[in-house]
Design an enzyme around this catalytic site. Structure first.
Site, PDB file in Angstrom:
ATOM      1  N   ASP A 160      79.906  37.366  86.570  1.00 30.43           N
ATOM      2  CA  ASP A 160      79.863  35.970  86.138  1.00 30.43           C
ATOM      3  C   ASP A 160      81.246  35.321  86.254  1.00 30.43           C
ATOM      4  OD1 ASP A 160      78.630  33.695  85.209  1.00 30.43           O
ATOM      5  OD2 ASP A 160      78.741  34.269  83.097  1.00 30.43           O
ATOM      6  N   LEU A 170      76.918  56.723  97.048  1.00 29.57           N
ATOM      7  CA  LEU A 170      76.711  55.698  96.011  1.00 29.57           C
ATOM      8  C   LEU A 170      75.426  54.943  96.319  1.00 29.57           C
ATOM      9  CD1 LEU A 170      77.989  53.882  93.629  1.00 29.57           C
ATOM     10  CD2 LEU A 170      78.729  52.378  95.477  1.00 29.57           C
ATOM     11  N   HIS A 177      82.084  31.622  94.797  1.00 31.31           N
ATOM     12  CA  HIS A 177      81.105  32.640  95.215  1.00 31.31           C
ATOM     13  C   HIS A 177      81.656  33.449  96.386  1.00 31.31           C
ATOM     14  CE1 HIS A 177      78.293  31.010  92.424  1.00 31.31           C
ATOM     15  NE2 HIS A 177      78.038  29.907  93.096  1.00 31.31           N
TER      16      HIS A 177
HETATM   17  C1  IPE Z   1      73.931  35.636  85.000  1.00 28.87           C
HETATM   18  O1  IPE Z   1      74.873  34.631  85.097  1.00 28.87           O
HETATM   19  C2  IPE Z   1      73.290  35.866  86.332  1.00 28.87           C
HETATM   20  C3  IPE Z   1      74.169  36.440  87.340  1.00 28.87           C
HETATM   21  C4  IPE Z   1      75.382  36.839  87.168  1.00 28.87           C
HETATM   22  C5  IPE Z   1      73.584  36.551  88.644  1.00 28.87           C
HETATM   23  P1  IPE Z   1      74.509  33.117  84.727  1.00 28.87           P
HETATM   24  O2  IPE Z   1      75.760  32.332  84.877  1.00 28.87           O
HETATM   25  O3  IPE Z   1      73.332  32.662  85.478  1.00 28.87           O
HETATM   26  O4  IPE Z   1      74.088  33.276  83.193  1.00 28.87           O
HETATM   27  P2  IPE Z   1      74.152  32.242  81.995  1.00 28.87           P
HETATM   28  O5  IPE Z   1      73.500  30.984  82.469  1.00 28.87           O
HETATM   29  O6  IPE Z   1      75.595  32.041  81.672  1.00 28.87           O
HETATM   30  O7  IPE Z   1      73.426  32.926  80.886  1.00 28.87           O
HETATM   31  C1  IPE Z   2      78.103  34.031  88.825  1.00 31.62           C
HETATM   32  O1  IPE Z   2      78.944  32.946  88.740  1.00 31.62           O
HETATM   33  C2  IPE Z   2      77.321  34.060  90.107  1.00 31.62           C
HETATM   34  C3  IPE Z   2      75.918  33.653  89.984  1.00 31.62           C
HETATM   35  C4  IPE Z   2      75.267  33.470  88.869  1.00 31.62           C
HETATM   36  C5  IPE Z   2      75.187  33.414  91.221  1.00 31.62           C
HETATM   37  P1  IPE Z   2      78.467  31.547  88.188  1.00 31.62           P
HETATM   38  O2  IPE Z   2      77.992  30.720  89.333  1.00 31.62           O
HETATM   39  O3  IPE Z   2      77.495  31.711  87.092  1.00 31.62           O
HETATM   40  O4  IPE Z   2      79.837  30.959  87.635  1.00 31.62           O
HETATM   41  P2  IPE Z   2      80.101  30.217  86.258  1.00 31.62           P
HETATM   42  O5  IPE Z   2      79.451  31.023  85.189  1.00 31.62           O
HETATM   43  O6  IPE Z   2      79.475  28.876  86.397  1.00 31.62           O
HETATM   44  O7  IPE Z   2      81.579  30.175  86.133  1.00 31.62           O
HETATM   45 MG    MG Z   3      77.640  31.879  85.085  1.00 33.30          MG
END
Ligand code: IPE
Ligand code: IPE
Ligand code: MG
Length: 231
Positions: free
Chosen positions: A12, A123, A29
């Protein structure tokens, strides 16, 4: 040594990483993919056997279409270009999640990389894509109900082992260590059944900044935990 056999990571913070630099989210990303490569190699070197990465949740389908499109383009590019990484490091790929919603062209490539890496043993890398744990549990329930209805099993046969064999992670032991980056204290519909007794480690580091040293720090903390399993 006590290296966790299975590490699961909620990757995240990509959007925040980009936001802090006044860049579009997709740049975060993109940097996140670099972390995926680094952490995969680090797990191979450390002797971790299973790595499960949360890449895209069922709820992430509610993001803007443009972001979804660029995320899947990144994934497409990742699987088309990283075969060398998987071959050189002896990594087997599995995708876990609901594939029905994914573009058929990308789905074909996912199946191909699974086939092409099927003999690799060092792995197991599970990429959770279009993954939601509630949906996973519900599809296990549906499959089991069908088996009961058709007289293949009796309801009394359904124990934890049988249930686990109906989840996407049937080829893996439960995670020993669950890591979440970017400081959020929640599991966001990830592996709800499987993390019952996982050790949880949350770091404020954003996923694009999370590297080998950070992984080692998480493992070191894990090694100091006392896992009691209720005993
Ligand atoms: C969780 O992250 C999903 C992934 C890392 C793929 P999100 O950014 O979607 O989760 P929330 O919205 O903070 O719970
Ligand atoms: C995690 O990063 C990747 C995915 C959920 C695809 P986020 O896109 O959730 O990034 P934040 O949480 O908004 O910083
Ligand atoms: Mg996120």
């Amino acid at each position: 040594m006590n290296i966790p056999e299975h590490i699961a990571i909620i990757m995240d913070g990509n959007g925040r990483w980009a936001g802090k630099r006044h860049l579009p989210r997709i740049m975060g990303h993109r940097r996140g993919v670099e972390s995926v490569k680094n952490i995969t190699k680090a797990c191979v070197n450390l002797g971790v056997k299973y790595l499960t990465l949360y890449a895209f949740s069922t709820e992430n389908w509610n993001r803007p279409r443009k972001e979804i499109r660029s995320l899947f383009k990144l994934l497409d590019n990742f699987i088309s270009t990283q075969i060398r990484l998987f071959n050189e490091n002896n990594v087997r790929i599995y995708f876990i999640g609901d594939r029905k919603k994914i573009d058929p062209e990308i789905r074909k490539k996912m199946e191909k990389i699974e086939r092409d890496t099927k003999d690799h043993k060092k792995l197991i890398l599970n990429i959770a894509l279009s993954y939601g744990s509630r949906q996973e549990i519900l599809s296990a329930v549906k499959a089991l109900s069908g088996e009961v209805k058709n007289g293949l099993i009796s309801p009394d046969d359904i124990d934890e082992k049988v249930f686990s064999k109906h989840l996407y992670t049937k080829h893996c032991p439960d995670p020993d260590l669950l890591i979440r980056t970017s400081g959020e204290m929640r599991v966001s519909n990830f592996l709800l059944w499987q993390i019952s007794y996982s050790e949880i480690y949350v770091t404020p580091k954003l996923w694009p900044d999370f590297g080998e040293k950070d992984l080692e720090k998480a493992i070191e903390e894990y090694q100091h935990r006392e896992r009691r399993f209720g005993k």
